[in-house]
Design a protein around this motif. Structure first.
Motif, PDB file in Angstrom:
ATOM      1  N   LEU A  87      20.874  34.262   3.967  1.00  0.00           N
ATOM      2  CA  LEU A  87      20.412  34.115   5.040  1.00  0.00           C
ATOM      3  C   LEU A  87      18.808  34.523   5.149  1.00  0.00           C
ATOM      4  O   LEU A  87      18.398  34.287   6.427  1.00  0.00           O
ATOM      5  N   LEU A 139      16.805  31.919   6.927  1.00  0.00           N
ATOM      6  CA  LEU A 139      16.995  31.963   8.427  1.00  0.00           C
ATOM      7  C   LEU A 139      16.295  33.091   9.339  1.00  0.00           C
ATOM      8  O   LEU A 139      15.774  32.972  10.212  1.00  0.00           O
ATOM      9  N   SER A 152      11.483  33.852  10.040  1.00  0.00           N
ATOM     10  CA  SER A 152      10.801  33.630  11.185  1.00  0.00           C
ATOM     11  C   SER A 152      11.151  34.514  12.480  1.00  0.00           C
ATOM     12  O   SER A 152      10.665  34.432  13.573  1.00  0.00           O
ATOM     13  N   GLN A 175      17.085  33.212  16.908  1.00  0.00           N
ATOM     14  CA  GLN A 175      15.693  33.223  17.744  1.00  0.00           C
ATOM     15  C   GLN A 175      15.810  33.654  19.160  1.00  0.00           C
ATOM     16  O   GLN A 175      16.688  33.546  19.649  1.00  0.00           O
ATOM     17  N   ALA A 208      27.946  33.634  15.752  1.00  0.00           N
ATOM     18  CA  ALA A 208      27.633  32.474  14.862  1.00  0.00           C
ATOM     19  C   ALA A 208      28.266  32.814  13.459  1.00  0.00           C
ATOM     20  O   ALA A 208      28.527  33.775  13.042  1.00  0.00           O
ATOM     21  N   ALA A 215      29.352  30.696   9.612  1.00  0.00           N
ATOM     22  CA  ALA A 215      28.931  29.528   8.705  1.00  0.00           C
ATOM     23  C   ALA A 215      29.465  28.109   8.874  1.00  0.00           C
ATOM     24  O   ALA A 215      28.891  26.941   8.738  1.00  0.00           O
ATOM     25  N   ASP A 221      25.556  27.555  16.992  1.00  0.00           N
ATOM     26  CA  ASP A 221      25.203  27.236  15.738  1.00  0.00           C
ATOM     27  C   ASP A 221      24.155  28.463  14.866  1.00  0.00           C
ATOM     28  O   ASP A 221      23.606  28.975  15.566  1.00  0.00           O
ATOM     29  N   LEU A 222      24.642  28.641  13.494  1.00  0.00           N
ATOM     30  CA  LEU A 222      23.764  29.622  12.865  1.00  0.00           C
ATOM     31  C   LEU A 222      22.499  29.377  12.993  1.00  0.00           C
ATOM     32  O   LEU A 222      21.684  30.423  12.963  1.00  0.00           O
ATOM     33  N   SER A 223      21.936  28.257  12.743  1.00  0.00           N
ATOM     34  CA  SER A 223      20.545  27.558  12.711  1.00  0.00           C
ATOM     35  C   SER A 223      19.875  28.127  14.270  1.00  0.00           C
ATOM     36  O   SER A 223      18.666  28.431  14.215  1.00  0.00           O
ATOM     37  N   ASP A 224      20.731  28.557  15.282  1.00  0.00           N
ATOM     38  CA  ASP A 224      20.044  28.708  16.457  1.00  0.00           C
ATOM     39  C   ASP A 224      20.330  30.170  16.638  1.00  0.00           C
ATOM     40  O   ASP A 224      19.899  30.550  18.019  1.00  0.00           O
TER      41      ASP A 224
END
Length: 245
Positions: free
Chosen positions: A73, A76, A79, A56, A29, A31, A50-53
């Motif tokens: 970050l 991000l 969690s 996790q 990932a 930016a 995507d960085l947001s995904d």
């Protein structure tokens, strides 16, 4: 293992290729989005996401981003489960990319600073080998002259995970102790980018001197100017070794 590499430059790209080739499930990932990841980084099976995904459901997250950028970050990572191993590969060169960082200039250990900015414990690994070394000098375990890479961090279990991954990328992992001691593998100490074996590395780490090493680091423009045009990896390694003879 399920691994995410954040950053796809020289170091991040190398690690994504090496670790996916070794059989790990690797995501990459950046930016700028998945489309910014070069095709050659993905040829061994890594996937651009995507960085947001990206953070996790992963066992390990490797930060291959400029030093000083980890704080961006923190949200991000808020969690991300506590048992996720986070590995920092960055180095601080004052005035380069990250500008001046007062805390580190005043003596704070680089990856201790990164952990504080990120809000999470980190392991320091892969920072003390040139990108070209990582790309071309990895060999199977047991090969004579195999280059060693120091790994530091406060969690013994997380260090062992990082060390196993260093082995998978073709280098002998060396347990360099707690994160507070990772200054010994920072630029430009005797163990930094000098391509030492597992037998040689402990003495180099022990010989690190914060005052001298910073002076060597700060003299890099002059040292670099003395190299041939388009210096080779061997030229750079020799320059680094010569600074501590």
């Amino acid at each position: 293992m399920k691994i995410t590499v954040i950053g796809a430059g020289a170091i991040g790209g190398n690690l994504a290729v090496k670790l996916s080739t070794a059989g790990h499930d690797v995501q990459v990932a950046v930016a700028r989005g998945p489309e910014a990841v070069k095709a050659e980084v993905l040829e061994s099976g890594a996937r651009a996401v995507d960085l947001s995904d990206a953070v996790q459901g992963r066992d390990v997250i490797i930060l291959a981003i400029p030093f000083g950028a980890a704080g961006k970050l923190a949200g991000l990572f808020a969690s991300v489960p506590a048992d996720t191993v986070i590995i920092d590969t960055a180095n601080y060169y004052p005035g380069v990319l990250s500008g001046q960082i007062e805390a580190v200039d005043n003596g704070q250990v680089e990856s201790v600073y990164t952990a504080e900015q990120l809000g999470r414990p980190v392991i320091k690994a892969w920072n003390a080998a040139l990108a070209e070394t990582q790309r071309t000098r990895g060999v199977p375990a047991g090969t004579p002259g195999r280059i060693a890479i120091p790994v530091a961090g406060d969690s013994e279990e997380a260090r062992k995970v990082a060390m196993s991954l260093v082995d998978d990328t073709g280098f002998d992992p060396y347990d360099a102790g707690v994160l507070a001691d990772s200054w010994r593998q920072q630029p430009m100490g005797p163990a930094y980018c000098t391509e030492l074996t597992l037998d040689e590395l402990p003495a180099a780490l022990a010989a690190a001197d914060p005052v001298k090493d910073r002076a060597v680091r700060d003299s890099m423009p002059e040292r670099w100017a003395a190299l041939p045009a388009n210096p080779s990896r061997d030229d750079i390694v020799e320059m680094n070794r010569a600074a501590h003879r």
